[in-house]
Scaffold this active site. Structure first.
Site, PDB file in Angstrom:
ATOM      1  N   SER A 130       0.807  -1.223   0.000  1.00 20.20           N
ATOM      2  CA  SER A 130       0.000   0.000   0.000  1.00 20.20           C
ATOM      3  C   SER A 130       0.829   1.255   0.000  1.00 20.20           C
ATOM      4  CB  SER A 130      -0.877   0.040   1.251  1.00 20.20           C
ATOM      5  OG  SER A 130      -1.626  -1.121   1.325  1.00 20.20           O
ATOM      6  N   THR A 155       1.346   6.820   0.794  1.00 21.30           N
ATOM      7  CA  THR A 155       0.468   5.754   0.283  1.00 21.30           C
ATOM      8  C   THR A 155       0.670   5.544  -1.210  1.00 21.30           C
ATOM      9  OG1 THR A 155      -1.832   4.990   0.268  1.00 21.30           O
ATOM     10  CG2 THR A 155      -1.480   7.265  -0.347  1.00 21.30           C
ATOM     11  N   ARG A 187      -6.026   9.289 -10.199  1.00 22.49           N
ATOM     12  CA  ARG A 187      -6.803   9.486  -8.956  1.00 22.49           C
ATOM     13  C   ARG A 187      -5.874   9.788  -7.770  1.00 22.49           C
ATOM     14  NH1 ARG A 187      -6.773   7.120  -3.615  1.00 22.49           N
ATOM     15  NH2 ARG A 187      -8.876   7.228  -2.768  1.00 22.49           N
ATOM     16  N   THR A 214      -6.462   6.801   7.555  1.00 21.42           N
ATOM     17  CA  THR A 214      -6.308   5.743   6.569  1.00 21.42           C
ATOM     18  C   THR A 214      -7.712   5.300   6.167  1.00 21.42           C
ATOM     19  OG1 THR A 214      -5.334   3.567   6.129  1.00 21.42           O
ATOM     20  CG2 THR A 214      -6.122   3.950   8.348  1.00 21.42           C
ATOM     21  N   GLY A 215      -7.817   4.707   4.993  1.00 26.85           N
ATOM     22  CA  GLY A 215      -9.126   4.257   4.537  1.00 26.85           C
ATOM     23  C   GLY A 215      -9.500   4.883   3.214  1.00 26.85           C
TER      24      GLY A 215
HETATM   25  C1  SD4 Z   1      -6.342   6.746  -0.263  1.00 24.79           C
HETATM   26  N1  SD4 Z   1      -6.386   6.801   2.145  1.00 24.79           N
HETATM   27  O1  SD4 Z   1      -5.623   6.907  -1.233  1.00 24.79           O
HETATM   28  C2  SD4 Z   1      -5.752   6.170   1.001  1.00 24.79           C
HETATM   29  C3  SD4 Z   1      -5.938   4.714   0.950  1.00 24.79           C
HETATM   30  C4  SD4 Z   1      -5.472   3.984   2.109  1.00 24.79           C
HETATM   31  O2  SD4 Z   1      -4.174   2.260   2.729  1.00 24.79           O
HETATM   32  O3  SD4 Z   1      -5.723   4.276   3.247  1.00 24.79           O
HETATM   33  N2  SD4 Z   1      -4.717   2.986   1.812  1.00 24.79           N
HETATM   34  O4  SD4 Z   1      -7.545   6.968  -0.297  1.00 24.79           O
END
Ligand code: SD4
Length: 330
Positions: free
Chosen positions: A88, A208, A218, A241-242
């Site tokens: 990630s 990330t 994106r 995160t998320g």
């Molecule tokens: C995102 N918040 O690009 C990030 C994704 C994420 O572990 O948390 N990945 O939306």
């Protein structure tokens, strides 16, 4: 007074590495009354999203050696950026739907300075490029090819980020090309890290590869100051995160810091931050959001929508993987 010695002494003491009598004699020899009264309540700490033991250990090492919280968070998250097994973040990150790995990161210091890179290819440590944007340019954000070009100008090396493992998984995904969130599996390993150093300075970093198989171009919340990360040294810091789109819609990290400014504890502020997202998604809570926060006193908090999120803390109290409460119970 030798400033260096004082910092060394206080960090050794807070790390619990020497016994109480030894600390006392050390103090007699070297204590600066002004410095020590200003600093005596400051307890260095680092907190990070997910169970990133090596990253928090690195950040803590920087802090106990008298380093700044800015160096601590940068060097801490760099561990994950370089780890190919973390799919990630950084090298080994999952690609977009066209098979290209693009990275996002931001960093913010105790003075309110900040820098970010968005959708950048071929550079393993976007957090360090973000720091260069902050320190060496009049800008806050650089995106895409411009960010990559800037990185090369600053001496960063071109690195192929797509590993064989992530490539094979992407090829399998391409057979259906079905884009949907799968809670806690969809890549929720964005590393957000917050730290307080022995001077009481708070800094944060967030890095990330974004959502796996996203549309090319994106960008989520992680490199957006206020959404994926926010620091105000008078109050504290927060990071997320998320599913980034949801964090952006509520400017989540800024919201949490402002709630702490109004008197909420880090825990209460994270819970309210999650509730704001829930309020906008009542019938479709099929995704994960996790927030962590810290205040000036070094108190921490965390809350998430779904079970499955965890966060690491490292302080004089120890190195702990914490499981926060979630809105939806397991
Ligand atoms: C995102 N918040 O690009 C990030 C994704 C994420 O572990 O948390 N990945 O939306």
């Amino acid at each position: 007074m030798q400033r260096r010695k004082f910092l060394k002494k206080s960090t050794i003491a807070t790390a619990g590495l020497i016994s109480a009598p030894l600390i006392a004699s050390y103090k007699e020899e070297e204590e600066d009354p002004i410095l020590s009264s200003a600093n005596k309540n400051i307890k260095p700490i680092v907190i990070a999203t997910w169970n990133v033991e090596n990253a928090t250990a690195k950040a803590w090492e920087v802090l106990v050696n008298g380093g700044s919280s800015l160096d601590a968070v940068e060097q801490g998250v760099m561990i994950e950026e370089a780890d190919e097994n973390n799919q990630s973040v950084g090298k080994g990150g999952r690609p977009d739907r066209d098979g290209t790995v693009t990275l996002d990161a931001c960093i913010m210091d105790s003075e309110g300075n900040c820098g970010a890179v968005l959708c950048m290819e071929n550079i393993m440590h976007p957090i360090s490029v973000a720091r260069k944007v902050m320190e060496d340019t009049p800008h806050v954000m650089l995106a895409g090819k411009g960010a990559e070009k800037f990185a090369y100008e600053k001496g960063f090396k071109k690195t192929h980020l797509l590993t064989e493992k992530s490539k094979q998984e992407w090829l399998t995904w391409k057979k259906t090309s079905h884009y949907k969130h799968i809670v806690n599996i969809e890549n929720h390993d964005t590393i957000g890290m917050l730290a307080i150093d022995s001077k009481g300075a708070i800094s944060g970093a967030c890095t990330t590869s974004g959502m796996a198989y996203k549309i090319a171009g994106r960008v989520g919340d992680s490199p957006i100051i206020g959404a994926g990360l926010f620091i105000d040294n008078e109050v504290g810091g927060a990071t997320a995160t998320g599913v980034g789109e949801e964090v952006v819609r509520t400017v989540g990290s800024f919201l949490i810091v402002e709630l702490m400014r109004q008197g909420k504890s880090p825990q209460e502020a994270c819970e309210e931050g999650v509730r704001r997202i829930i309020a906008k998604n009542k019938d479709k809570l099929n995704f994960q959001i996790g927030f962590i926060a810290i205040n000036k006193k070094g108190e921490t908090g965390s809350y998430c929508i779904q079970p499955g999120f965890s966060y690491r803390t490292y302080s004089e109290a120890g190195h702990v993987n914490n499981i926060p409460e979630s809105y939806i119970k397991g």
